[in-house]
Design a protein around this motif. Structure first.
Motif, mmCIF file in Angstrom:
data_model
loop_
_atom_site.group_PDB
_atom_site.id
_atom_site.type_symbol
_atom_site.label_atom_id
_atom_site.label_comp_id
_atom_site.label_asym_id
_atom_site.label_seq_id
_atom_site.Cartn_x
_atom_site.Cartn_y
_atom_site.Cartn_z
ATOM 1 N N SER A 7 34.774 56.769 66.504
ATOM 2 C CA SER A 7 33.755 56.947 65.464
ATOM 3 C C SER A 7 34.398 56.663 64.117
ATOM 4 O O SER A 7 35.624 56.562 64.009
ATOM 5 C CB SER A 7 33.178 58.364 65.492
ATOM 6 O OG SER A 7 34.196 59.315 65.251
ATOM 7 N N GLY A 8 33.560 56.537 63.089
ATOM 8 C CA GLY A 8 34.062 56.374 61.736
ATOM 9 C C GLY A 8 33.964 54.979 61.163
ATOM 10 O O GLY A 8 34.261 54.769 59.987
ATOM 11 N N THR A 19 38.851 56.044 57.600
ATOM 12 C CA THR A 19 39.525 56.743 58.696
ATOM 13 C C THR A 19 38.661 56.686 59.943
ATOM 14 O O THR A 19 37.506 57.102 59.921
ATOM 15 C CB THR A 19 39.817 58.205 58.334
ATOM 16 O OG1 THR A 19 40.680 58.251 57.189
ATOM 17 C CG2 THR A 19 40.510 58.904 59.491
ATOM 18 N N LEU A 20 39.239 56.159 61.000
ATOM 19 C CA LEU A 20 38.581 56.125 62.300
ATOM 20 C C LEU A 20 39.085 57.280 63.148
ATOM 21 O O LEU A 20 40.234 57.702 63.021
ATOM 22 C CB LEU A 20 38.878 54.802 63.007
ATOM 23 C CG LEU A 20 38.550 53.526 62.224
ATOM 24 C CD1 LEU A 20 38.908 52.303 63.064
ATOM 25 C CD2 LEU A 20 37.103 53.496 61.811
ATOM 26 N N SER A 21 38.223 57.775 64.025
ATOM 27 C CA SER A 21 38.580 58.866 64.923
ATOM 28 C C SER A 21 38.414 58.422 66.361
ATOM 29 O O SER A 21 37.511 57.653 66.682
ATOM 30 C CB SER A 21 37.697 60.094 64.669
ATOM 31 O OG SER A 21 37.848 60.557 63.345
ATOM 32 N N TYR A 79 43.592 59.808 64.911
ATOM 33 C CA TYR A 79 42.995 59.196 63.729
ATOM 34 C C TYR A 79 43.736 57.922 63.349
ATOM 35 O O TYR A 79 44.943 57.803 63.544
ATOM 36 C CB TYR A 79 43.059 60.176 62.551
ATOM 37 C CG TYR A 79 42.401 61.503 62.840
ATOM 38 C CD1 TYR A 79 43.157 62.595 63.239
ATOM 39 C CD2 TYR A 79 41.026 61.655 62.715
ATOM 40 C CE1 TYR A 79 42.566 63.817 63.509
ATOM 41 C CE2 TYR A 79 40.419 62.869 62.980
ATOM 42 C CZ TYR A 79 41.192 63.950 63.382
ATOM 43 O OH TYR A 79 40.594 65.149 63.653
ATOM 44 N N HIS A 81 43.982 55.917 59.845
ATOM 45 C CA HIS A 81 43.610 55.851 58.438
ATOM 46 C C HIS A 81 44.073 54.510 57.885
ATOM 47 O O HIS A 81 45.258 54.169 58.006
ATOM 48 C CB HIS A 81 44.249 56.992 57.654
ATOM 49 C CG HIS A 81 43.891 56.980 56.201
ATOM 50 N ND1 HIS A 81 42.644 57.345 55.738
ATOM 51 C CD2 HIS A 81 44.603 56.619 55.112
ATOM 52 C CE1 HIS A 81 42.613 57.224 54.417
ATOM 53 N NE2 HIS A 81 43.787 56.783 54.014
#
Length: 123
Positions: A7-8, A19-21, A79, A81
């Motif tokens: 997500s993100g 930032t991706l999760s 994460y 970033h």
């Protein structure tokens, strides 16, 4: 088997940060997690990875210094970033799990993959 969900992603401006999760479920202990990306018409490219055992990180040369990978084991989340997004960054970003806790650059070595999250950068 571990299940992954990214997500993100979204539309950002050049120069912005994002930032991706990657949230994991199932049997999550012991897996290294890698982030890869794939732009239209191109192959899947390694971005970064982090080991479960010691949180050691590895980065592709093309993103080193702009990207940080981290993990929160309590949340089963990794994460990615990214700073200073530019025209090289638009892609679908995938996270993947490596069952031997290896931070391999090779996508074929990863066992489980998420569905991906799209990152688009406007100039």
């Amino acid at each position: 088997q571990v299940q992954l969900a990214e997500s993100g992603g979204g539309l950002v401006r050049a120069g912005d940060s994002l930032t991706l999760s990657c949230r994991a479920s199932g049997h999550t202990a012991g897996y290294a997690t890698g982030w890869f990306r794939q732009a239209p018409g191109k192959g899947r490219e390694f971005v970064a990875s982090i080991r479960w055992s010691d949180s050691r990180t590895y980065y592709a040369t093309s993103v080193q210094g702009r990207v940080t990978i981290s993990r929160d084991n309590a949340k089963n989340t990794v994460y990615l970033h990214m700073n200073s997004l530019n025209s090289e960054d638009p892609s679908v970003y995938y996270c993947a799990a490596h069952s031997f806790d290896s931070c391999s650059y090779a996508s074929a070595e990863y066992d489980s993959w998420g569905q991906g999250t799209q990152v688009t950068v406007s100039s």
